[in-house]
Write an enzyme that holds these catalytic residues in place. Structure first.
Site, PDB file in Angstrom:
ATOM      1  N   TRP A  69       0.841  -1.224   0.000  1.00  0.00           N
ATOM      2  CA  TRP A  69       0.000   0.000   0.000  1.00  0.00           C
ATOM      3  C   TRP A  69       0.862   1.254   0.000  1.00  0.00           C
ATOM      4  O   TRP A  69       0.520   2.257  -0.637  1.00  0.00           O
ATOM      5  CB  TRP A  69      -0.987  -0.022   1.159  1.00  0.00           C
ATOM      6  CG  TRP A  69      -1.797  -1.269   1.128  1.00  0.00           C
ATOM      7  CD1 TRP A  69      -1.869  -2.234   2.090  1.00  0.00           C
ATOM      8  CD2 TRP A  69      -2.613  -1.755   0.031  1.00  0.00           C
ATOM      9  NE1 TRP A  69      -2.672  -3.271   1.668  1.00  0.00           N
ATOM     10  CE2 TRP A  69      -3.141  -3.006   0.421  1.00  0.00           C
ATOM     11  CE3 TRP A  69      -2.939  -1.240  -1.230  1.00  0.00           C
ATOM     12  CZ2 TRP A  69      -3.991  -3.749  -0.416  1.00  0.00           C
ATOM     13  CZ3 TRP A  69      -3.776  -1.985  -2.060  1.00  0.00           C
ATOM     14  CH2 TRP A  69      -4.286  -3.210  -1.653  1.00  0.00           C
ATOM     15  N   ASP A  70       1.974   1.201   0.730  1.00  0.00           N
ATOM     16  CA  ASP A  70       2.920   2.318   0.671  1.00  0.00           C
ATOM     17  C   ASP A  70       3.411   2.532  -0.753  1.00  0.00           C
ATOM     18  O   ASP A  70       3.462   3.657  -1.256  1.00  0.00           O
ATOM     19  CB  ASP A  70       4.148   1.997   1.541  1.00  0.00           C
ATOM     20  CG  ASP A  70       4.009   2.503   2.960  1.00  0.00           C
ATOM     21  OD1 ASP A  70       3.205   3.416   3.205  1.00  0.00           O
ATOM     22  OD2 ASP A  70       4.717   1.974   3.838  1.00  0.00           O
ATOM     23  N   LEU A  71       3.802   1.434  -1.387  1.00  0.00           N
ATOM     24  CA  LEU A  71       4.358   1.532  -2.737  1.00  0.00           C
ATOM     25  C   LEU A  71       3.301   1.998  -3.728  1.00  0.00           C
ATOM     26  O   LEU A  71       3.565   2.842  -4.594  1.00  0.00           O
ATOM     27  CB  LEU A  71       4.920   0.169  -3.159  1.00  0.00           C
ATOM     28  CG  LEU A  71       6.127  -0.303  -2.338  1.00  0.00           C
ATOM     29  CD1 LEU A  71       6.338  -1.806  -2.498  1.00  0.00           C
ATOM     30  CD2 LEU A  71       7.393   0.466  -2.745  1.00  0.00           C
TER      31      LEU A  71
END
Lengths: 413, 413
Positions: A164-166
């Site tokens: 999700w960060d990426l």
């Protein structure tokens, strides 16, 4: 790395993955990134994994190729400098990537009083401003309860990739490029907000997984390592190696049958069940236990080397399970002979394979990835060229602890 | 959804996730997407999850808001039409997103003979053109051997989120926008190649995980649900609910101590081990077994409702483990009251929550997501407006099976 975005300048005041990854991607396409940090480093400066000397390999990975300036954001003068750099004039500058709190001195609205057409890309946890990170978002959208062995439904298994960060970082980069395009056409800036939790919810929706549950009223259970909705699972070879085999399309399915000589046993299963596994990918999933047993037995006869040759010759879609170390030492295409990697020496003093942008452009020559900066390396250059601060004033800023000039620390006066 | 990319036209000849996701993102920012498919649908047209009537919710999710044209690509005339649409004139057209094979009629080079400044974004498995999908890439880069319970190192656990497909699609969208920018400045097109396996390798490198293994010579083992390198794990509440709690920064750590009244037990541990858990995030990881036991005991005293209140008041970073169904019914911010979702009726006849772009733009009003098209819905419009094919010729193309005009199928003459 590439020069497609030459002339674009982005100021980054962000930590951890999403924000830094956004500007890293744009940097690799040719944008200039000026990252500012607290003197001594931000909250991500010691994030694991660490090298033997304690440097963060994570920080080096996410910040390679950026300019680094070190400011004391606790002092009004330090904050004023950050604001001046963010809002400095220039055609394709005035772009700020951040995960700082939404209100306060570095709020989009207050920055806009100095540069009206500012583009701010702000990654945040939840849309309402409440705190969240990748791991706390992931648990809330159902994936840990779908991951892992069948039958262990209430045992959550976390992912190890901060997807999700990426994805939030990528979404931010797309948004910034669209906003630059829009600003060129209209003269207008944007405050772009990219909440991690919305990236996760939208992604599940796009994959049909929210519709699936909203319509059926029931959750998708754990299916172990089986691919959902078609054929695919891990299988063990005679020498203990494991492969992932996938047959989503009919062509992939026919290749598998041919590679392993399964026609008679598969035909028998089809006749018995009254199905066509070739035409109906869903039937391959519904009858996976029977098919898995057939494939398992066939694969167990071969070593990985023999199996790979058979599968490759027939055009089967498969992959070999490897640890990172195995991939590094056994698969030259992973890193060793992969042109996206170059051996680069970083501020840690360590030299290691460092990736560039994972796409190639026919009209551009790929240049090797740059090293990460030493913290504060570019403070002097940025303050003199962009803010036109005279040298004498710089020395004073350094001595009063407002900024850190890397060279003065190396050879203190 | 948004109008930032108004005027950009992209032709999509792609299936499954990466290619369609690339153009979906650009579509949600205002680009016009013309997707062409075989008559009867491509290889992703029946991909699970399916609705009760057999329609693919996956296909609807990935192709919403696009124009759909249906062509017989097995006929030379059908292929000529696809080529003509891809290479049609226009300032911000001439952009092709595809996962078709690299050589042949739809190769970048052959298309360039008709439009020299074409931008082709090609997602592929491996850089050498060999076949791979998300699941066969994921197994090869070490993640399944890092996922799941500690001590089960040689038992791979597949991810259930096709993260590499999604990241490849995002990377393709970033690349396309950079190539449009570059083309505007230089007049030059690009053949962009985005291999899934390179996206995965580059990502691991960017997170420091290749450096970690290259330098240490050893693999990162499984750490169960523990976050790597700082504090974080899942914990059970008194009522059986589970939460993920994270303390990467000192601020998050102090909030956790305060919320659960852990000061004395944590101080005792720090004194005994001679460490500062506040200052050193790595120490929180190294001493996780002791800390986990303390936190576990504290959390087990509270129901989720009570715990949530305490954690929220103190500013602890946490998330609740939920299935998708639980998220839909218990957490209004997930979908129900989330402005990125709208109830949209799709070609399946089903109406369900459908997400738009997961970022907001201050200068743009969010419009609800569009429905997916009926296959071939826009064949007539695209052929008449872009290729200026007269109506009589269209009817003949349809009758000879070169194209499919949706309205003629609905009310055959």
């Amino acid at each position: 790395m590439y020069g497609l975005l030459t002339g674009v300048r982005i100021v980054e005041g962000a930590s951890f993955i999403a924000g830094p990854y956004c500007s890293l991607l744009l940097s690799q396409l040719g944008a200039e990134i000026i990252r500012f940090d607290a003197i001594g480093g931000g909250p991500d400066y010691r994030r694991w994994p660490l090298g033997p000397g304690g440097n963060s390999l994570y920080w080096e990975g996410l910040n390679k190729g950026k300019k680094s300036i070190a400011l004391n954001l606790g002092m009004p003068e330090g904050r004023e400098l950050a604001i001046a750099i963010i809002t400095a004039e220039g055609t394709d500058s005035g772009i700020f990537v951040t995960n700082y709190p939404e209100s306060g001195l570095l709020s989009h609205d207050s920055l806009c009083t100095l540069r009206r057409d500012l583009v701010t890309a702000r990654v945040l946890g939840h849309a309402d401003g409440s705190s969240a990170v990748d791991y706390t978002v992931n648990c809330a959208v159902g994936l840990p309860y779908m991951t892992g062995p069948q039958g262990s439904e209430r045992v959550p298994i976390n992912h190890v990739l901060p997807a999700w960060d990426l994805l939030a970082g990528s979404t931010a980069a797309i948004s910034v490029l669209a906003a630059i395009e829009y600003r060129r056409r209209t003269g207008l800036g944007q405050h772009i907000r990219i909440p991690l939790s919305d990236v996760a919810a939208a992604t599940l929706g796009t994959l049909g997984q929210i519709a699936e549950v909203a319509i059926s009223g029931t959750d998708r259970p754990k299916y172990g390592n089986n691919l959902f909705g078609a054929f695919g699972r891990d299988f063990g070879c005679a020498d203990g190696k494991r492969v992932m085999i996938v047959a989503i399309t009919s062509k992939q399915w026919r290749a598998l049958i041919a590679a392993l000589d399964l026609q008679s046993s598969i035909s028998a299963l089809e006749a018995e069940a009254g199905i066509s596994l070739d035409a109906d990918e869903g039937a391959r999933f519904l009858h996976r236990d029977r098919i898995n047993a057939i494939v398992e037995q066939a694969i167990a006869r071969y070593t990985l080397a023999t199996l790979s040759q058979r599968l490759t010759t027939s055009g089967v879609c498969f992959g070999v399970y490897r640890t990172v170390h195995e991939a590094l030492t056994e698969d030259p295409s992973f890193v060793e002979s992969n042109p996206i990697f170059a051996d680069v020496q970083h501020p840690s003093g360590l030299k290691y394979p460092t990736p560039g942008f994972p796409a190639s452009f026919s009209g551009e020559v790929r240049r090797d990835s740059s090293a990460a900066p030493i913290l504060g390396r570019d403070t002097e250059e940025v303050l003199t060229t962009i803010l036109r601060i005279p040298s004498a004033a710089l020395a004073s800023l350094h001595d009063r602890g407002v900024v850190r000039l890397a060279d003065r620390l190396l050879s203190p006066s």
